[in-house]
Design an enzyme around this catalytic site. Structure first.
Site, PDB file in Angstrom:
ATOM      1  N   LYS A  13      13.561   0.001  23.783  1.00  0.00           N
ATOM      2  CA  LYS A  13      12.197   0.538  23.904  1.00  0.00           C
ATOM      3  C   LYS A  13      12.159   1.768  24.820  1.00  0.00           C
ATOM      4  O   LYS A  13      11.495   2.753  24.517  1.00  0.00           O
ATOM      5  CB  LYS A  13      11.226  -0.518  24.472  1.00  0.00           C
ATOM      6  CG  LYS A  13      11.138  -1.791  23.661  1.00  0.00           C
ATOM      7  CD  LYS A  13      10.066  -2.731  24.207  1.00  0.00           C
ATOM      8  CE  LYS A  13      10.342  -3.233  25.625  1.00  0.00           C
ATOM      9  NZ  LYS A  13      11.537  -4.102  25.745  1.00  0.00           N
ATOM     10  N   ARG A 133      19.724  -3.120  38.607  1.00  0.00           N
ATOM     11  CA  ARG A 133      18.490  -3.920  38.607  1.00  0.00           C
ATOM     12  C   ARG A 133      18.790  -5.332  39.054  1.00  0.00           C
ATOM     13  O   ARG A 133      19.788  -5.928  38.654  1.00  0.00           O
ATOM     14  CB  ARG A 133      17.896  -3.953  37.186  1.00  0.00           C
ATOM     15  CG  ARG A 133      17.168  -2.698  36.803  1.00  0.00           C
ATOM     16  CD  ARG A 133      16.753  -2.726  35.358  1.00  0.00           C
ATOM     17  NE  ARG A 133      15.946  -3.882  34.990  1.00  0.00           N
ATOM     18  CZ  ARG A 133      15.049  -3.853  34.017  1.00  0.00           C
ATOM     19  NH1 ARG A 133      14.835  -2.754  33.331  1.00  0.00           N
ATOM     20  NH2 ARG A 133      14.377  -4.931  33.712  1.00  0.00           N
TER      21      ARG A 133
END
Ligand code: AMP
Length: 187
Positions: A13, A133
């Protein structure tokens, strides 16, 4: 034009959203990016969001709905937005509808990126060292995929019923997928 990019973590995305933003001139907004920035700055929003994000859980709707309102009310969003990573629940989808109605607008296109689970895990673990992350551990990845299936996937049927959904196979080269995206939004 208001476009929603729907799909599990690792479906592409972000990458496709950036390409589409460049081509259309519309801003791409990612709630994940906004939340990570808030965490980095240690703002009240960031402090609230952090423990959910680290565990791979969704940040509660009442927090996110405020964030979505703030984003969609920006002057830069007046002609459209590419929404990356939101809405993620039916309550958030209702909030998007309500906010767009305030601009006499509706959701124009929802693209649902489809990628097999093994490929998603491979991509997320592969990118983990570059991204740094805290939610790219195997445990958090499994949780995020499960949360997607339970809480976000129902939006596929929700938008399909409305006739604005296009399924986009999310495998192949970045260019191939970008072409599918272009076709899906009728460009
Ligand atoms: P993302 O970068 O889109 O994968 O988002 C990373 C994390 O931020 C998610 O796992 C959630 O904890 C949180 N998050 C991002 N967007 C949303 C949203 N729309 N609703 C709830 N939580 C979100």
């Amino acid at each position: 034009m208001y476009v929603i990019l729907l799909g599990p973590p690792g479906a592409g995305k972000g990458t496709q959203g950036e390409i589409l933003a460049k081509r259309t001139g519309l801003p791409r907004v990612s709630t994940g990016d906004l939340l990570r920035e808030a965490v980095k700055q240690g703002s009240p929003l960031g402090r609230k969001a952090r423990r959910y994000m680290d565990q791979g859980l969704l940040v509660p709707d009442e927090v996110i709905v405020g964030l979505i309102a703030e984003v969609l009310e920006r002057p830069a969003a007046a002609n459209g937005v590419i929404m990356d990573g939101f809405p993620r629940t039916v309550a958030q989808a209702a909030a998007v509808d309500r906010l767009l109605a305030g601009h006499n607008a509706t959701v124009d296109h929802v693209l649902s990126f489809e990628v097999p689970k093994e490929e998603l895990v491979r991509r997320l673990l592969g990118r983990a060292p570059q991204e740094g992350r805290s939610d790219d551990t195997l445990e958090a990845i499994e949780r995020r995929l499960e949360v997607y299936r339970k809480e976000t996937e129902p939006l596929v049927a929700f938008y399909q019923a409305r006739g604005v959904l296009t399924a986009v196979p999310g495998t192949g080269t970045i260019d191939t997928i970008a072409t599918r995206v272009r076709e899906a939004i009728g460009e």
